[in-house]
Structures are given as structure tokens and as C-alpha cells.
Design an enzyme around this catalytic site. Structure first.
Site, PDB file in Angstrom:
ATOM      1  N   ARG A 122       0.830  -1.231   0.000  1.00 46.86           N
ATOM      2  CA  ARG A 122       0.000   0.000   0.000  1.00 46.86           C
ATOM      3  C   ARG A 122       0.850   1.260   0.000  1.00 46.86           C
ATOM      4  O   ARG A 122       0.442   2.314   0.477  1.00 46.86           O
ATOM      5  CB  ARG A 122      -0.978   0.021   1.178  1.00 46.86           C
ATOM      6  CG  ARG A 122      -1.971  -1.119   1.155  1.00 46.86           C
ATOM      7  CD  ARG A 122      -3.287  -0.748   1.817  1.00 46.86           C
ATOM      8  NE  ARG A 122      -4.240  -1.828   1.662  1.00 46.86           N
ATOM      9  CZ  ARG A 122      -4.401  -2.816   2.537  1.00 46.86           C
ATOM     10  NH1 ARG A 122      -3.681  -2.835   3.629  1.00 46.86           N
ATOM     11  NH2 ARG A 122      -5.281  -3.748   2.317  1.00 46.86           N
ATOM     12  N   ASN A 157       1.140  20.956 -18.714  1.00 46.42           N
ATOM     13  CA  ASN A 157       0.716  20.148 -19.856  1.00 46.42           C
ATOM     14  C   ASN A 157       0.764  20.923 -21.164  1.00 46.42           C
ATOM     15  O   ASN A 157       0.255  20.453 -22.193  1.00 46.42           O
ATOM     16  CB  ASN A 157      -0.713  19.625 -19.620  1.00 46.42           C
ATOM     17  CG  ASN A 157      -0.782  18.699 -18.423  1.00 46.42           C
ATOM     18  OD1 ASN A 157       0.151  17.946 -18.162  1.00 46.42           O
ATOM     19  ND2 ASN A 157      -1.863  18.787 -17.667  1.00 46.42           N
ATOM     20  N   GLU A 205      -3.065  18.539  -9.315  1.00 49.54           N
ATOM     21  CA  GLU A 205      -3.660  19.156 -10.509  1.00 49.54           C
ATOM     22  C   GLU A 205      -5.144  19.454 -10.303  1.00 49.54           C
ATOM     23  O   GLU A 205      -5.985  19.130 -11.126  1.00 49.54           O
ATOM     24  CB  GLU A 205      -3.458  18.207 -11.711  1.00 49.54           C
ATOM     25  CG  GLU A 205      -3.378  18.949 -13.034  1.00 49.54           C
ATOM     26  CD  GLU A 205      -2.851  18.080 -14.174  1.00 49.54           C
ATOM     27  OE1 GLU A 205      -1.734  17.549 -14.047  1.00 49.54           O
ATOM     28  OE2 GLU A 205      -3.552  17.970 -15.174  1.00 49.54           O
ATOM     29  N   ARG A 257      -1.079  23.317 -11.860  1.00 49.71           N
ATOM     30  CA  ARG A 257      -0.229  22.240 -12.393  1.00 49.71           C
ATOM     31  C   ARG A 257      -0.574  21.930 -13.852  1.00 49.71           C
ATOM     32  O   ARG A 257       0.291  21.483 -14.622  1.00 49.71           O
ATOM     33  CB  ARG A 257      -0.342  20.980 -11.527  1.00 49.71           C
ATOM     34  CG  ARG A 257       0.623  19.903 -11.989  1.00 49.71           C
ATOM     35  CD  ARG A 257       0.829  18.786 -11.004  1.00 49.71           C
ATOM     36  NE  ARG A 257       1.821  17.853 -11.542  1.00 49.71           N
ATOM     37  CZ  ARG A 257       2.460  16.935 -10.845  1.00 49.71           C
ATOM     38  NH1 ARG A 257       2.210  16.815  -9.558  1.00 49.71           N
ATOM     39  NH2 ARG A 257       3.347  16.143 -11.415  1.00 49.71           N
ATOM     40  N   LYS A 263       9.268  23.595 -11.867  1.00 50.82           N
ATOM     41  CA  LYS A 263       8.321  22.497 -11.640  1.00 50.82           C
ATOM     42  C   LYS A 263       8.002  22.361 -10.151  1.00 50.82           C
ATOM     43  O   LYS A 263       6.851  22.145  -9.773  1.00 50.82           O
ATOM     44  CB  LYS A 263       8.861  21.177 -12.201  1.00 50.82           C
ATOM     45  CG  LYS A 263       7.864  20.051 -11.983  1.00 50.82           C
ATOM     46  CD  LYS A 263       7.853  18.982 -13.027  1.00 50.82           C
ATOM     47  CE  LYS A 263       6.687  18.021 -12.776  1.00 50.82           C
ATOM     48  NZ  LYS A 263       6.678  16.883 -13.654  1.00 50.82           N
ATOM     49  N   HIS A 276       8.261  11.174 -27.161  1.00 49.57           N
ATOM     50  CA  HIS A 276       7.350  12.005 -26.363  1.00 49.57           C
ATOM     51  C   HIS A 276       7.750  13.487 -26.420  1.00 49.57           C
ATOM     52  O   HIS A 276       6.914  14.361 -26.673  1.00 49.57           O
ATOM     53  CB  HIS A 276       7.333  11.516 -24.915  1.00 49.57           C
ATOM     54  CG  HIS A 276       6.537  12.379 -23.996  1.00 49.57           C
ATOM     55  ND1 HIS A 276       5.163  12.428 -24.024  1.00 49.57           N
ATOM     56  CD2 HIS A 276       6.922  13.269 -23.044  1.00 49.57           C
ATOM     57  CE1 HIS A 276       4.731  13.295 -23.120  1.00 49.57           C
ATOM     58  NE2 HIS A 276       5.783  13.819 -22.504  1.00 49.57           N
ATOM     59  N   HIS A 321       0.901  19.269 -24.581  1.00 44.63           N
ATOM     60  CA  HIS A 321       0.675  17.833 -24.428  1.00 44.63           C
ATOM     61  C   HIS A 321      -0.615  17.353 -25.096  1.00 44.63           C
ATOM     62  O   HIS A 321      -0.689  16.197 -25.519  1.00 44.63           O
ATOM     63  CB  HIS A 321       0.691  17.440 -22.948  1.00 44.63           C
ATOM     64  CG  HIS A 321       2.074  17.409 -22.362  1.00 44.63           C
ATOM     65  ND1 HIS A 321       2.900  18.514 -22.344  1.00 44.63           N
ATOM     66  CD2 HIS A 321       2.786  16.400 -21.794  1.00 44.63           C
ATOM     67  CE1 HIS A 321       4.056  18.184 -21.772  1.00 44.63           C
ATOM     68  NE2 HIS A 321       4.015  16.913 -21.436  1.00 44.63           N
ATOM     69  N   HIS A 325       0.017  14.569 -27.528  1.00 47.38           N
ATOM     70  CA  HIS A 325      -0.487  13.205 -27.325  1.00 47.38           C
ATOM     71  C   HIS A 325      -1.264  12.719 -28.544  1.00 47.38           C
ATOM     72  O   HIS A 325      -1.216  11.533 -28.892  1.00 47.38           O
ATOM     73  CB  HIS A 325      -1.380  13.142 -26.080  1.00 47.38           C
ATOM     74  CG  HIS A 325      -0.604  12.956 -24.806  1.00 47.38           C
ATOM     75  ND1 HIS A 325      -1.198  12.862 -23.571  1.00 47.38           N
ATOM     76  CD2 HIS A 325       0.712  12.834 -24.579  1.00 47.38           C
ATOM     77  CE1 HIS A 325      -0.273  12.706 -22.640  1.00 47.38           C
ATOM     78  NE2 HIS A 325       0.900  12.690 -23.235  1.00 47.38           N
ATOM     79  N   GLU A 368      11.041  19.867 -23.143  1.00 49.21           N
ATOM     80  CA  GLU A 368      10.409  20.142 -21.850  1.00 49.21           C
ATOM     81  C   GLU A 368      11.103  21.319 -21.142  1.00 49.21           C
ATOM     82  O   GLU A 368      10.495  21.982 -20.309  1.00 49.21           O
ATOM     83  CB  GLU A 368      10.423  18.893 -20.955  1.00 49.21           C
ATOM     84  CG  GLU A 368       9.765  17.651 -21.571  1.00 49.21           C
ATOM     85  CD  GLU A 368       8.244  17.584 -21.365  1.00 49.21           C
ATOM     86  OE1 GLU A 368       7.647  18.564 -20.895  1.00 49.21           O
ATOM     87  OE2 GLU A 368       7.669  16.517 -21.696  1.00 49.21           O
ATOM     88  N   LYS A 416       4.006  12.240 -10.409  1.00 51.01           N
ATOM     89  CA  LYS A 416       3.053  11.576 -11.303  1.00 51.01           C
ATOM     90  C   LYS A 416       3.671  10.261 -11.732  1.00 51.01           C
ATOM     91  O   LYS A 416       4.790  10.238 -12.252  1.00 51.01           O
ATOM     92  CB  LYS A 416       2.773  12.429 -12.543  1.00 51.01           C
ATOM     93  CG  LYS A 416       1.712  13.474 -12.337  1.00 51.01           C
ATOM     94  CD  LYS A 416       1.313  14.093 -13.668  1.00 51.01           C
ATOM     95  CE  LYS A 416       0.310  15.201 -13.481  1.00 51.01           C
ATOM     96  NZ  LYS A 416       0.009  15.899 -14.752  1.00 51.01           N
TER      97      LYS A 416
END
Ligand code: NAD
Ligand code: GLY
Length: 373
Positions: free
Chosen positions: A126, A251, A242, A247, A232, A272, A254, A258, A190, A148
Site C-alpha cells: 500500500r 501540460n 492538478e 499544475r 516544476k 514524447h 501535451h 499526445h 520540456e 506523477k
């Protein structure tokens, strides 16, 4: 001889703060750096075949010097490793290692290894601890920081994951010496992103120093990584999960990116970071189309992408699809909110904002025009 300075940046997340250390040569001090974070004399390490081939002997030597033995899981390289099957393999590896909640696993590699290992760590027992040792520029400036973690599923990228912060991030720019140039460039996309989001001075810096950074200049690399991580860290500390829109600024590029990655099958046709570069270009040009931003600013971005060897127009991809098809890929975006897709648009360099009034049909028409350029 000039000594390249090192940097340490605090990621001030409530309840889970941690440091990001950035210095050439950190990899050879790895044992000393991780010792305070490791309770046992054996440390599980997850990596991929390319990173193991380049760095395993140095990592073993550095850990050995601090009395730590690395227990390695070496996975195939590439995006397809971020999958259910390899997630299970990492989880089983950690359980076989008898990892306890307060123990740590070390993720040594790029964003693929970091995302996968972090996600496994979020679940095993956990939630157990993990340390990020990012070895790509993309991972050093972005994916290793902020917590993330995710895998991809048949339906798309990063669709299953968790927020799980590392205990420590150790970024050694010297590890980039073995990284293929194309991957260095992709990671640099980035870096530019942080300038475009809210730091026009940093974009100016990128225009001057970007080519040296890509060519391997250690000072430029430390500066760019530190400035990116600081940006960041600030954003993530303000909005870890987010929830407030802060946050979401990370993106930028993105949503378009994507869609391009999906159309190219998440393959080597488009890395990417290359997708992010093209996505930022499209966000800028779409912002011009909407009358939000001066065409000169978009042109500046296009010129900088071209100057550092990143893709700067859709033509080179030879997609052979319609704008509508690309827009359809966006419907699976995680940011979709009550049927509308928020877009990151720009009012200028360093002035990114979240627009909630974007009509996907208009985006499709814009993309048709871009595909025809
Ligand atoms: P990657 O992890 O696939 O690494 C790229 C390639 O470089 C791989 O072939 C790898 O084996 C190789 N490599 C890594 N380090 C090396 C080194 N030092 N020397 C030689 N080869 C080396 O790709 P990436 O670009 O680092 O990461 C992309 C992934 O990161 C994507 O899955 C993306 O979704 C994810 N990502 C996550 C976040 C986040 O916040 N978690 C942010 C951005 C991207
Ligand atoms: N790379 C986007 C984020 O960390 O939020």
C-alpha cells in the site's frame, strides 16, 4: 579548470517534501547520497537494458563504497515497458525483495522507468518509498519530479497511475553523455516549455544557451536542469494533484502532442518530447489563429525549435490523416472535463493560460491547415 556548480532544490509538498540534487558526478557518489535514505544493506534497483549497459558498473561501485548491494531488475527499454505486465513484474520483484513500507526502491532511468517504478512503489505494501535517479534530460527536468506515476493501457497513455512522491531525486547531467542525441533534443523540449509557461527570461536564456546544452556543455546543463526543476517544484507545490489549474500549465503542448503520439502509435516515429515540441508549436500557432498571441512570438518558437534540431512543423511526420482524426484522439485525454477539453494556449512567450472555450471542430479545421503546410 572551472568547477561546474551543483544545485539543490526543495520540492515543498505538504507532508512529503524532498530534495532534488543536481550535480555532475553524483552517480559516482550514489552510495553516499542514498545511504541516509536506505535502512538495509541491499537496495532494489529497477532500470532498463540501455541504462544498465551504460551505468550499472559505476552504480554498483558507488553503492559498494557505502556498503550497499544493488539488486537489479533490468527491463526492456521503451514506452511499451510502461504496461500492466511490467508493472506486475516490478511489484513481484519488490515483494520478493521483502521491501517494507519505509524501504526504498531506486528507479534508474528515463521517464519510462521512473513512471513504472514509482507506480509500483505506490501500490506495493500500500505504498513504499522510491528514489529517482533520472538518466534522460526529460526525466531530469520533468518526469522525476512531482510524483506523477503511471502505465499505459490499450486505450491510451498514462491512463492508470497514482500521485506518489519520491523521497529523493538525484540528477547527474553526466549520465546524459551516453544518451542518444535525439533523446537529448526530445528532453530539451520540456526545458523550453518552462520558458513558454511563465518565464520569458528563461526562454531568452534557452535561445542563447540551448545549442550548447544540447552539445553537452555541463554548465548549461546544470543551469537548465536547475531552473526547470525549480519551476516544476514551485508549480507542483502549489497544486500537487492538478486540482486548481496551476499544475495543468505543465501540460502545455501535451494535448496536441499526445494526439500526434497516438497517431504515430507511441512509437519511435515520434518521441514524447518531440510530440511536446510539435504540440507547443501547434498551441502557439492556434493561439495566433485565435488572435491571442502575436505571430512573431509563434515564429520565435518555431525558429528556436528548428535551431536546436527539434521538429517544428507537421509536414515531416507524413501523417496522411485528417485534422478531425487528430482531434478524435484528444477525446480520450485525461483532462477532459464534463465533455469539454481544456487547452493550454498562449498570450505570448511566458504567458500560458488554461482556455476552457476551445471548440474541437475549430481545432480540427486548424489541424487540417497545419497538415497541409
Ligand atoms: P525513456 O525512459 O524511454 O528513455 C529514452 C531512451 O533512452 C530509452 O531507450 C532508454 O533506455 C534510454 N536511456 C535512458 N537513459 C540513458 C542514458 N543515460 N544513456 C543511454 N540511454 C539511456 O524516455 P523518456 O523520454 O525519459 O521518458 C518518456 C516517458 O516519460 C513517457 O512515458 C512519458 O509519458 C513520461 N513522462 C512522465 C512525466 C511525469 O511527470 N511523470 C513527465 C513527462 C514525461
Ligand atoms: N509533466 C506534467 C506534470 O508533471 O504535471
Amino acid at each position: 579548470m572551472a568547477v561546474t556548480p551543483s544545485e539543490q532544490i526543495r520540492v515543498d509538498i505538504a507532508g512529503a517534501p524532498y530534495d532534488v540534487r543536481i550535480a555532475p558526478g553524483l552517480i559516482d557518489r550514489l552510495g553516499k547520497e542514498v545511504r541516509p535514505f536506505v535502512r538495509k544493506d541491499s537496495l532494489p534497483i529497477v532500470t532498463d537494458v540501455h541504462v544498465a549497459a551504460a551505468w550499472r558498473p559505476r552504480v554498483d561501485a558507488a553503492l559498494g563504497a557505502a556498503g550497499i548491494t544493488g539488486h537489479w531488475l533490468v527491463l526492456p527499454a521503451g514506452e511499451s515497458t510502461k504496461s500492466w505486465a511490467f508493472l506486475a513484474q516490478v511489484a513481484d520483484f519488490l515483494i520478493a525483495h521483502d521491501i517494507e513500507r519505509r524501504d526504498r526502491v531506486l528507479a534508474l532511468g528515463g521517464g519510462v522507468i521512473g513512471d513504472l517504478t514509482g507506480f509500483a512503489a505506490s501500490m506495493v505494501k500500500r505504498g513504499c518509498g522510491f528514489i529517482q535517479v533520472p538518466t534522460t534530460l526529460l526525466a531530469q527536468v520533468d518526469s522525476s519530479v512531482g510524483g506523477k506515476t503511471a502505465i499505459n493501457t490499450a486505450a491510451g497513455k498514462n491512463l492508470v497511475g497514482a500521485f506518489h512522491q519520491p523521497a529523493l531525486v538525484l540528477a547527474d547531467p553526466a549520465t546524459l553523455d551516453t544518451l542518444p542525441l535525439r533523446e537529448v533534443r526530445a528532453g530539451y523540449a520540456e526545458v523550453i516549455k518552462y520558458g513558454l509557461i511563465d518565464d520569458a527570461d528563461f526562454f531568452d536564456w534557452c535561445e542563447v544557451h540551448g545549442p550548447a546544452l544540447i552539445a553537452g556543455d555541463p554548465q548549461a546543463r546544470v543551469s537548465a536542469i536547475a531552473r526547470s526543476v525549480a519551476a516544476k517544484a514551485r508549480i507542483v507545490a502549489a497544486d500537487e494533484k492538478e486540482l486548481t489549474g496551476v499544475r495543468a500549465l505543465l501540460n502545455l503542448g501535451h494535448t496536441f502532442g499526445h494526439a500526434l503520439e497516438a497517431e504515430t502509435g507511441f512509437s519511435d516515429r515520434l518521441l514524447h518530447g518531440e510530440g511536446v515540441a510539435l504540440g507547443m508549436m501547434l498551441a502557439a500557432r492556434y493561439s495566433v489563429r485565435r488572435g491571442l498571441m502575436h505571430g512573431q512570438d509563434a515564429q520565435r518558437l518555431v525558429a528556436h525549435l528548428a535551431a536546436v534540431g527539434l521538429p517544428s512543423s507537421l509536414g515531416a511526420l507524413n501523417l496522411g490523416c485528417t485534422g478531425q482524426r487528430l482531434a478524435d484522439h484528444m477525446l480520450h485525454d485525461k483532462k477532459m472535463d464534463a465533455g469539454t477539453l481544456p487547452f493550454l494556449l498562449l498570450r505570448g512567450i511566458g504567458q500560458t493560460f488554461l482556455a476552457k472555450d476551445v471548440d474541437l471542430a475549430d481545432v480540427a479545421a486548424f489541424l487540417d491547415a497545419e497538415l497541409a503546410r
